[in-house]
Design an enzyme around this catalytic site. Sequence first.
Site: not given
Lengths: 325, 371
Positions: A60, A129
């Site tokens: 990322e 998450h």
Amino acid sequence: MPQITYREAIRHALAEELARDPNVVVMGEEVAQFNGAYKVTDGLLATFGPTRIVDTPISEAGFIGLGVGASMLGIRPVMELMFWSFYSVAFDQILNNAANVRYMSGGQINCPIVIRGPANGGTNVGATHSHTPENVLANHPGVKVVVPATAYDAKGLLKSAIRDNDPVFFLENTILYGDKGEVPEAEYVIPLGKADVKRAGTDLTIVTYGRCVIHSLKAAEVLEKDHGISVEVVDLRTIRPLDFDTVLASVKKTNRVLIVEEQKPFASVGTQLAYMIQREAFDDLDGPIHRLTTIDAPAIYSPPVETEQLPNPGRVIKAVLAAMA
Amino acid sequence: MSKKPSAIADTKAESAVKATDYALAPVNAALSSTQRIELYRTMIRIRRFEERSLRAYQSKNPSGGTNIGGFLHLYIGQEAVAVGCCSLMGKNDHVITAYRDHGHAIAVGMDTKPLMAELYGKITGCSKGKGGSMHYFSPDKNFWGGHGIVGGQVPLGTGLAYALKYQGKKGAAMTFMGDGAVNQGAVHEAYNLASLWNLPVVFVIENNGYSMGTSQARSSAGQLAKRAEGYDMAWGQCDGHDVYEVRALMDKHLTLAREQSRPSTVEIDTYRYRGHSVADPDNTYRTKAEIEEYRNKKDPIQVSLQKLLAEGVLTEASAGKIDAEARAEAENSADFADASPYPTPDDIQKDVYWESDHPTERKSEGRLFFD
């Protein structure tokens, strides 16, 4: 008007903007060959090819930073984060580079990047998450933050986000992806920074956004039917820029406020809203500003308990009754 | 100094140039006398600009206040690297670097007056006093900063290369970093993406031997540029004290990027005479003798001067004139900075959003700013 899902609405927005502007590139983990981890980008590779729809490694910081750099030279990257929770490993690229480069260059550079993906709890995937970073993102001047609740809003807002010359962070919701809503076939855009009164009412204003709009609408029905309480639901749609005029108008009408958000309470979006409401509508309030948030702990895994940790229609009803007491 | 000797370790991109005759490398042999002098002039302009900025940093302004705040990371000693690399730029080549950015800014052609004014925090600065020493930018010169977080600019440089390739332009993105940056994860992610996607980027490690006060031996395992092999990239290494040597190696790597759209990594050995920043007392991690040895034997400006004198391109007198002009330019830049106004409080919220700076073209609604 055709009914399509929130997921399809986002896909249609992407497809329309890809077709409209050759500088738009969709990039992220599993967006192309896999057709999207949540199938948002399903079929885009087949239509637009691998130059426009680009699979990235799990990297990322690297690919978000690459997108920021490419945007400085005129590319309009739409980067997918499989979960917004993964923003933490790209924080420097998102909130130092994308957010600051215009300012630090004295206005010489702009960064027309969109970063999008789901940011929500409620799917039993644990604390790593389930982050909802809209408050963290919106704390950085230079960025725009959008959290759509419906298919119609998601499509119109994403098209505006892609055309925007500033960095826009677009926070979706995995639980809403399958929700259907009416979306016109004709092209439309919704300007960023425009709230929407999703339900009119007279007794209390719920200020909310994202999936909490859906909870609030369900709660409002019950409150009307069982308690005779008329609730107005204001969906912010965009956190920054913020349509505070619509909030103010509603508060001045109902004189009572409940803020509902899927945020941890400390320094949340609601914290800022509460400050602004008391500052600008103090004399219009018949009682203290109330707030319903996620219960203040990391996201619990245990499925039935996670439902109770998050705002839900039952918790909204209780909070409204408390605010009306 | 705990560095490896700067042997040419050009394993993948075959070197056609011997270590002794960099001036004869085609890219250097083709230089006119004027161009050779310009390389020297740019290096000495950087040196005098920074010496002047240091004096400004260490003195008060006429009102008794600070001339320059915050950090000041001086490039003194490293000038041949930025000048050698940036002298090879074509119209589609781009540059991005870290916070020790004054040399690159001057090397790409930025005017020193707004550069000094930026250090002074003035509205006439290149970033209107909003960026400071670490954040110089000049998109019109293909210069994209000036970045404060170690290694954070490396994915951005890779993105510049991505954009060049996407737009079908034959250019290269020179992405500079220090030797300390090679241990940052973002650098490795960028290496992987660049190689995987065949992006025209040259990663330039300016190895001055110390990541702040930590020597290479205490911070980095193995040879820095050789890490490129793990990403199937070519790499090269050279001495950064001779501008001709820098150009000879960089020319090959830029060609690899422009012609074959392949990334590569270059490690250029250099040395800074000053501390990490002006705040570094520079008395804990290296000896004065080490600094003096570099200053006396490998100073890039002296190396260049001796070559130009030997080539007959410069005389002592013409070299002295160039130096005097560089000193005058630095002095003028300080005068300009000193005479310029500061931004006003009204300027604080300008240049935050493109939309707030272009209100007639604004599409969004609602409040962009909060109080």
